[in-house]
Design a protein around this motif. Structure first.
Motif, PDB file in Angstrom:
ATOM      1  N   TYR A  56     -16.692  98.100  52.355  1.00 18.82           N
ATOM      2  CA  TYR A  56     -16.998  96.840  53.035  1.00 18.82           C
ATOM      3  C   TYR A  56     -15.736  96.164  53.554  1.00 18.82           C
ATOM      4  O   TYR A  56     -15.744  95.597  54.654  1.00 18.82           O
ATOM      5  CB  TYR A  56     -17.777  95.907  52.104  1.00 18.82           C
ATOM      6  CG  TYR A  56     -19.228  96.295  52.001  1.00 18.82           C
ATOM      7  CD1 TYR A  56     -20.108  96.029  53.039  1.00 18.82           C
ATOM      8  CD2 TYR A  56     -19.716  96.954  50.882  1.00 18.82           C
ATOM      9  CE1 TYR A  56     -21.440  96.398  52.960  1.00 18.82           C
ATOM     10  CE2 TYR A  56     -21.043  97.323  50.789  1.00 18.82           C
ATOM     11  CZ  TYR A  56     -21.904  97.040  51.835  1.00 18.82           C
ATOM     12  OH  TYR A  56     -23.223  97.410  51.764  1.00 18.82           O
ATOM     13  N   ASN A  57     -14.652  96.214  52.802  1.00 21.50           N
ATOM     14  CA  ASN A  57     -13.398  95.612  53.269  1.00 21.50           C
ATOM     15  C   ASN A  57     -12.935  96.261  54.571  1.00 21.50           C
ATOM     16  O   ASN A  57     -12.479  95.571  55.487  1.00 21.50           O
ATOM     17  CB  ASN A  57     -12.306  95.727  52.212  1.00 21.50           C
ATOM     18  CG  ASN A  57     -12.477  94.759  51.074  1.00 21.50           C
ATOM     19  OD1 ASN A  57     -13.285  93.839  51.125  1.00 21.50           O
ATOM     20  ND2 ASN A  57     -11.729  94.974  50.013  1.00 21.50           N
ATOM     21  N   SER A  58     -13.059  97.571  54.657  1.00 21.98           N
ATOM     22  CA  SER A  58     -12.661  98.273  55.880  1.00 21.98           C
ATOM     23  C   SER A  58     -13.536  97.866  57.057  1.00 21.98           C
ATOM     24  O   SER A  58     -13.043  97.664  58.172  1.00 21.98           O
ATOM     25  CB  SER A  58     -12.725  99.784  55.670  1.00 21.98           C
ATOM     26  OG  SER A  58     -11.789 100.190  54.702  1.00 21.98           O
ATOM     27  N   ALA A  59     -14.829  97.736  56.821  1.00 20.11           N
ATOM     28  CA  ALA A  59     -15.738  97.316  57.886  1.00 20.11           C
ATOM     29  C   ALA A  59     -15.460  95.869  58.299  1.00 20.11           C
ATOM     30  O   ALA A  59     -15.459  95.543  59.494  1.00 20.11           O
ATOM     31  CB  ALA A  59     -17.188  97.482  57.440  1.00 20.11           C
ATOM     32  N   ILE A  60     -15.209  95.011  57.329  1.00 20.95           N
ATOM     33  CA  ILE A  60     -14.883  93.611  57.627  1.00 20.95           C
ATOM     34  C   ILE A  60     -13.579  93.534  58.405  1.00 20.95           C
ATOM     35  O   ILE A  60     -13.438  92.729  59.332  1.00 20.95           O
ATOM     36  CB  ILE A  60     -14.842  92.762  56.334  1.00 20.95           C
ATOM     37  CG1 ILE A  60     -16.262  92.606  55.774  1.00 20.95           C
ATOM     38  CG2 ILE A  60     -14.196  91.402  56.584  1.00 20.95           C
ATOM     39  CD1 ILE A  60     -16.332  92.027  54.365  1.00 20.95           C
ATOM     40  N   LYS A  61     -12.631  94.383  58.064  1.00 18.74           N
ATOM     41  CA  LYS A  61     -11.349  94.429  58.777  1.00 18.74           C
ATOM     42  C   LYS A  61     -11.565  94.759  60.249  1.00 18.74           C
ATOM     43  O   LYS A  61     -10.881  94.226  61.121  1.00 18.74           O
ATOM     44  CB  LYS A  61     -10.427  95.458  58.118  1.00 18.74           C
ATOM     45  CG  LYS A  61      -9.076  95.580  58.723  1.00 18.74           C
ATOM     46  CD  LYS A  61      -8.207  94.437  58.302  1.00 18.74           C
ATOM     47  CE  LYS A  61      -6.773  94.666  58.772  1.00 18.74           C
ATOM     48  NZ  LYS A  61      -5.985  93.462  58.656  1.00 18.74           N
ATOM     49  N   SER A  62     -12.537  95.615  60.545  1.00 13.70           N
ATOM     50  CA  SER A  62     -12.820  95.939  61.950  1.00 13.70           C
ATOM     51  C   SER A  62     -13.342  94.710  62.688  1.00 13.70           C
ATOM     52  O   SER A  62     -13.080  94.544  63.879  1.00 13.70           O
ATOM     53  CB  SER A  62     -13.809  97.103  62.058  1.00 13.70           C
ATOM     54  OG  SER A  62     -15.118  96.710  61.709  1.00 13.70           O
ATOM     55  N   CYS A  63     -14.044  93.849  61.994  1.00 15.63           N
ATOM     56  CA  CYS A  63     -14.510  92.594  62.596  1.00 15.63           C
ATOM     57  C   CYS A  63     -13.355  91.607  62.743  1.00 15.63           C
ATOM     58  O   CYS A  63     -13.300  90.849  63.709  1.00 15.63           O
ATOM     59  CB  CYS A  63     -15.607  91.963  61.746  1.00 15.63           C
ATOM     60  SG  CYS A  63     -17.083  92.969  61.617  1.00 15.63           S
ATOM     61  N   GLU A  64     -12.454  91.636  61.778  1.00 16.52           N
ATOM     62  CA  GLU A  64     -11.289  90.748  61.821  1.00 16.52           C
ATOM     63  C   GLU A  64     -10.481  90.985  63.094  1.00 16.52           C
ATOM     64  O   GLU A  64     -10.084  90.035  63.775  1.00 16.52           O
ATOM     65  CB  GLU A  64     -10.403  90.991  60.606  1.00 16.52           C
ATOM     66  CG  GLU A  64      -9.092  90.238  60.638  1.00 16.52           C
ATOM     67  CD  GLU A  64      -8.141  90.659  59.539  1.00 16.52           C
ATOM     68  OE1 GLU A  64      -6.948  90.318  59.662  1.00 16.52           O
ATOM     69  OE2 GLU A  64      -8.553  91.331  58.575  1.00 16.52           O
ATOM     70  N   ASN A  65     -10.274  92.234  63.427  1.00 16.68           N
ATOM     71  CA  ASN A  65      -9.454  92.559  64.589  1.00 16.68           C
ATOM     72  C   ASN A  65     -10.078  92.132  65.911  1.00 16.68           C
ATOM     73  O   ASN A  65      -9.380  92.015  66.909  1.00 16.68           O
ATOM     74  CB  ASN A  65      -9.148  94.054  64.609  1.00 16.68           C
ATOM     75  CG  ASN A  65      -8.239  94.455  63.472  1.00 16.68           C
ATOM     76  OD1 ASN A  65      -7.361  93.703  63.076  1.00 16.68           O
ATOM     77  ND2 ASN A  65      -8.445  95.640  62.931  1.00 16.68           N
ATOM     78  N   THR A  66     -11.383  91.909  65.904  1.00 16.07           N
ATOM     79  CA  THR A  66     -12.077  91.539  67.141  1.00 16.07           C
ATOM     80  C   THR A  66     -12.681  90.135  67.084  1.00 16.07           C
ATOM     81  O   THR A  66     -13.266  89.686  68.063  1.00 16.07           O
ATOM     82  CB  THR A  66     -13.199  92.558  67.443  1.00 16.07           C
ATOM     83  OG1 THR A  66     -14.086  92.621  66.328  1.00 16.07           O
ATOM     84  CG2 THR A  66     -12.619  93.938  67.704  1.00 16.07           C
ATOM     85  N   GLY A  67     -12.548  89.442  65.959  1.00 15.00           N
ATOM     86  CA  GLY A  67     -13.061  88.082  65.831  1.00 15.00           C
ATOM     87  C   GLY A  67     -14.572  87.978  65.738  1.00 15.00           C
ATOM     88  O   GLY A  67     -15.133  86.918  66.000  1.00 15.00           O
ATOM     89  N   HIS A  68     -15.240  89.027  65.352  1.00 15.83           N
ATOM     90  CA  HIS A  68     -16.708  89.009  65.224  1.00 15.83           C
ATOM     91  C   HIS A  68     -17.103  88.471  63.846  1.00 15.83           C
ATOM     92  O   HIS A  68     -17.478  89.224  62.944  1.00 15.83           O
ATOM     93  CB  HIS A  68     -17.274  90.406  65.469  1.00 15.83           C
ATOM     94  CG  HIS A  68     -17.342  90.764  66.898  1.00 15.83           C
ATOM     95  ND1 HIS A  68     -16.267  91.277  67.571  1.00 15.83           N
ATOM     96  CD2 HIS A  68     -18.341  90.645  67.801  1.00 15.83           C
ATOM     97  CE1 HIS A  68     -16.598  91.480  68.827  1.00 15.83           C
ATOM     98  NE2 HIS A  68     -17.855  91.103  69.002  1.00 15.83           N
TER      99      HIS A  68
END
Length: 103
Positions: A56-68
């Motif tokens: 989940y942290n990795s998936a959340i990190k992908s959102c972090e990079n795009t501001g989603h």
């Protein structure tokens, strides 16, 4: 690089090998700039294994990079629904996602 990781994941299946949680986590992590791909890998993982907080942290990190932030909130909800405990990394990525969403 996510396409390379996804091809390798597919190659395992073609050879009759079962990817483990570490393999999936590495693949999700490789999708750090593409939250839709990260979510797709997470969903694929969920058909075979139980994700962990690193997933989940990795998936959340992908959102972090795009501001989603809305996607990251849903991921946090799912993490808690799985009875997993969010980590400092989880909350740090969430905060950063909100920050990037407001810029």
């Amino acid at each position: 690089r996510p396409q390379v990781a996804l091809r390798l994941l597919d190659a395992l299946a073609v050879r009759g090998l079962q990817p483990n949680l570490v393999t999936y986590n590495a693949t999700v992590s490789s999708c750090e700039r593409s939250w839709p791909l990260a979510i797709a890998v997470l969903q694929r993982l969920q058909r075979q294994l139980r994700p962990n907080v690193i997933t989940y942290n990795s998936a959340i990190k992908s959102c972090e990079n795009t501001g989603h932030w809305t996607v990251s909130m849903e991921l946090l909800r799912l993490l808690k629904k799985e009875a997993l405990v969010p980590s400092v990394v989880t909350y740090s990525s969430m905060i950063s996602t909100f920050e990037k969403a407001t810029q």
